[in-house]
Every structure is written in C-alpha cells, then in structure tokens.
Design a protein around this motif. Structure first.
Motif, PDB file in Angstrom:
ATOM      1  N   SER A 130     -44.790  10.535  19.597  1.00  0.00           N
ATOM      2  CA  SER A 130     -43.507  10.980  20.138  1.00  0.00           C
ATOM      3  C   SER A 130     -42.763   9.802  20.764  1.00  0.00           C
ATOM      4  N   GLU A 131     -41.595   9.507  20.232  1.00  0.00           N
ATOM      5  CA  GLU A 131     -40.777   8.426  20.771  1.00  0.00           C
ATOM      6  C   GLU A 131     -39.349   8.605  20.281  1.00  0.00           C
ATOM      7  N   LEU A 132     -38.411   8.182  21.102  1.00  0.00           N
ATOM      8  CA  LEU A 132     -36.997   8.116  20.715  1.00  0.00           C
ATOM      9  C   LEU A 132     -36.502   9.425  20.096  1.00  0.00           C
ATOM     10  N   GLY A 166     -41.952   4.478  12.487  1.00  0.00           N
ATOM     11  CA  GLY A 166     -41.852   4.604  13.934  1.00  0.00           C
ATOM     12  C   GLY A 166     -40.410   4.792  14.372  1.00  0.00           C
ATOM     13  N   GLY A 167     -39.919   3.824  15.146  1.00  0.00           N
ATOM     14  CA  GLY A 167     -38.538   3.887  15.590  1.00  0.00           C
ATOM     15  C   GLY A 167     -37.546   3.878  14.445  1.00  0.00           C
ATOM     16  N   GLY A 168     -37.929   3.306  13.310  1.00  0.00           N
ATOM     17  CA  GLY A 168     -37.055   3.340  12.136  1.00  0.00           C
ATOM     18  C   GLY A 168     -36.879   4.751  11.607  1.00  0.00           C
ATOM     19  N   LEU A 169     -37.947   5.555  11.655  1.00  0.00           N
ATOM     20  CA  LEU A 169     -37.833   6.969  11.300  1.00  0.00           C
ATOM     21  C   LEU A 169     -36.896   7.680  12.270  1.00  0.00           C
ATOM     22  N   CYS A 170     -36.989   7.329  13.551  1.00  0.00           N
ATOM     23  CA  CYS A 170     -36.108   7.938  14.554  1.00  0.00           C
ATOM     24  C   CYS A 170     -34.654   7.584  14.280  1.00  0.00           C
ATOM     25  N   ALA A 218     -33.298   6.965  11.396  1.00  0.00           N
ATOM     26  CA  ALA A 218     -32.863   7.759  10.246  1.00  0.00           C
ATOM     27  C   ALA A 218     -32.582   9.199  10.665  1.00  0.00           C
ATOM     28  N   LEU A 219     -33.438   9.766  11.491  1.00  0.00           N
ATOM     29  CA  LEU A 219     -33.267  11.148  11.916  1.00  0.00           C
ATOM     30  C   LEU A 219     -32.032  11.324  12.790  1.00  0.00           C
ATOM     31  N   ALA A 220     -31.634  10.279  13.504  1.00  0.00           N
ATOM     32  CA  ALA A 220     -30.445  10.361  14.356  1.00  0.00           C
ATOM     33  C   ALA A 220     -29.158  10.379  13.541  1.00  0.00           C
ATOM     34  N   CYS A 221     -29.230  10.007  12.268  1.00  0.00           N
ATOM     35  CA  CYS A 221     -28.055  10.022  11.401  1.00  0.00           C
ATOM     36  C   CYS A 221     -27.798  11.447  10.904  1.00  0.00           C
TER      37      CYS A 221
END
Length: 277
Positions: A157-159, A125-129, A131-134
């Motif tokens: 869809s979130e963050l 969830g937000g943890g995947l987001c 990682a993707l923001a890095c």
C-alpha cells in the motif's frame, strides 16, 4: 515542441505539444527506468501544475522514455535532493518526501484536463500508482504492472494504491495482485479493466493522441465536469446524492451555454459541432 520542465538543466521531464491542445509529459531518466527520484519528481510535479494552469491544453498524456513507464522507488541511492529541507531532521525529511509524492498523485487527479497514461513498459510500485491516478490508461504490448512494495519486504500500500486499485479491478483481484506481488501483463490488465486497451508498442502514442482528439471534440465544461463527476463517484455516499451532483453539472452547462443547441444544429446540418461554451 519539446521543453525541459525544470528549465533545461536536467531534462528529466519533457513536455511536448504534438497538437496545440494536447501536452505529452515524458519521464525521461531512461538509465534508471524513470524511477521516482526527487530530481525527476520535483520537475514532474511542477510541470503538472503549469499544465493545469495552461488553458490551451485540453488533454495531458503521461508516458515514459525508453523501455519503462516508471519503475517506482529509486533504489540506486542517488535520489536527488528534496527542496526546502534545510534544518530538518531525517524523520521530517522523510515525511516531506512522502507528502511530495502524495501531492503528485493528487495533482494528477485534480488537473482540469483528462490525463491519459500511455504505459509504454513496466509500471512498478509507484509507477503503477501514477498510472492509476490517470483518467484513462492505454498499455503497450510490452507493458506490465506490479505492486512492488510487498516484494521489497514492505507493504504493497502506497500513494493511494489500496484506494485506487480496488476501484479499478475489484477488491478480490486487487488483494491478489497486491499480496502476491506478481506481474500483471498487458493482456491481463485489459481483461480486468486496469487498462482500456492494448496496442502494439510502436502505435501507443498515436493511439493515445487519437483518444485525445476524440475528447477535445467536445465542450470544455462538458469534459471537465465529466472527469470531476467520475472521480466524485468513487466517494459518493449514495446513488441519490451522486445523481443530484450530476444533475447540477448538467444543468449548469445546459442553461449557461448554447452547446446543446449547437449540437442539435450540427446533427441536422451533418457537420461537426463547434462548441463555444
């Protein structure tokens, strides 16, 4: 050196300096798999802001303590307290909470320094987001990724997930991952470009530190402008427009520093360059 980002009262976010120019930020609430409770996310946001202002730090590495990177939304019912919400209704508090989490994603991307995600376990969830923001993602063999909103009866869809994931793996793969809610293991993640490589669990941090060392060899403006132009490319209106922006950055460093001359001299003298910017 290890410090608590929240002043030592909780220790849910740790900042280590394994090298003078590299900071390792560790989400450290292992009993909840480093979920995104506010008592973790508020000091995490504050730590990122402090690191962004720390000119000694050239690269940031983000990881999780224990067996998880980040398990996303905290489902324990004990999520901590949002700051500055006195007198607000529940609806407004919910809006502020979403803004706080959005701000973390934006802050990661806006940091001057490149950010390496050392994904040591589940990124859900937000943890995947996160990682993707890095800027760079490296996975341990035990890592896996899940767009978990759909599993919880919500949207996937979130963050920024529906923005960042298609740009990392393509629209069709992103749709399949988000609509099915299935797990993507580390090997598959590497094959589709979600992570750059997979390493044994016990080599994850050392591998990320090696990448950090490869980055810090180069000039500060060169690295920071490269990060910026890579991100800007996601929203560029055209190739020609983006090339103009790239060219302006290249000229800025070329004309205002002696970095190019130093690189040429170092190659001739068979030594490492020393960029003074």
């Amino acid at each position: 050196m290890t410090s608590d980002a929240d002043g030592g009262t909780e220790g849910f976010v740790l900042v280590d300096r394994p090298r003078p120019d590299v900071a390792v930020v560790t989400l450290n609430r292992t009993e909840r798999m480093n979920s995104m409770a506010f008592d973790v996310m508020v000091p995490f946001r504050d730590a990122l802001r402090q690191l962004g202002d720390d000119n000694d730090v050239r690269v940031v590495i983000l990881t999780g303590a224990g067996r998880a990177f980040c398990s996303g939304a905290d489902q324990s019912g004990e999520r901590g307290r949002m700051p500055n919400i006195d007198g607000l209704t529940g609806v407004t508090v919910a809006l502020r909470a979403m803004e706080l989490l959005d701000d973390i994603i934006v802050t990661l991307r806006r940091l001057h320094q490149p950010v390496i995600a050392a994904v040591n376990g589940p990124a859900i969830g937000g943890g995947l987001c996160l990682a993707l923001a890095c800027d760079v993602r490296v996975a341990a063999e035990s890592a896996f990724f899940r767009a978990a909103g759909i599993n919880n009866g919500l949207t996937a869809s979130e963050l920024g997930l529906s923005y960042l994931l298609p740009r990392a793996v393509g629209t069709s793969r992103a749709a399949e991952i988000m609509l099915t809610g299935r797990d993507v293991d580390a090997v598959e993640a590497a094959s589709i470009g979600l992570v750059s490589r997979v390493v044994p669990d016990d080599q994850l941090l050392d591998s990320c530190l090696e990448t950090a060392a490869d980055i810090t060899r180069w000039s500060r403006p060169g690295v920071e402008l490269t990060k910026r132009t890579l991100q800007d490319s996601l929203d560029a209106a055209s190739l020609e427009q983006h090339m103009h922006a790239e060219g302006a950055g290249q000229l800025l460093v070329r004309l205002m520093t002696q970095n190019f001359e130093e690189a040429v001299a170092a190659r001739k003298e068979k030594r490492e360059p020393k960029f003074l910017d």
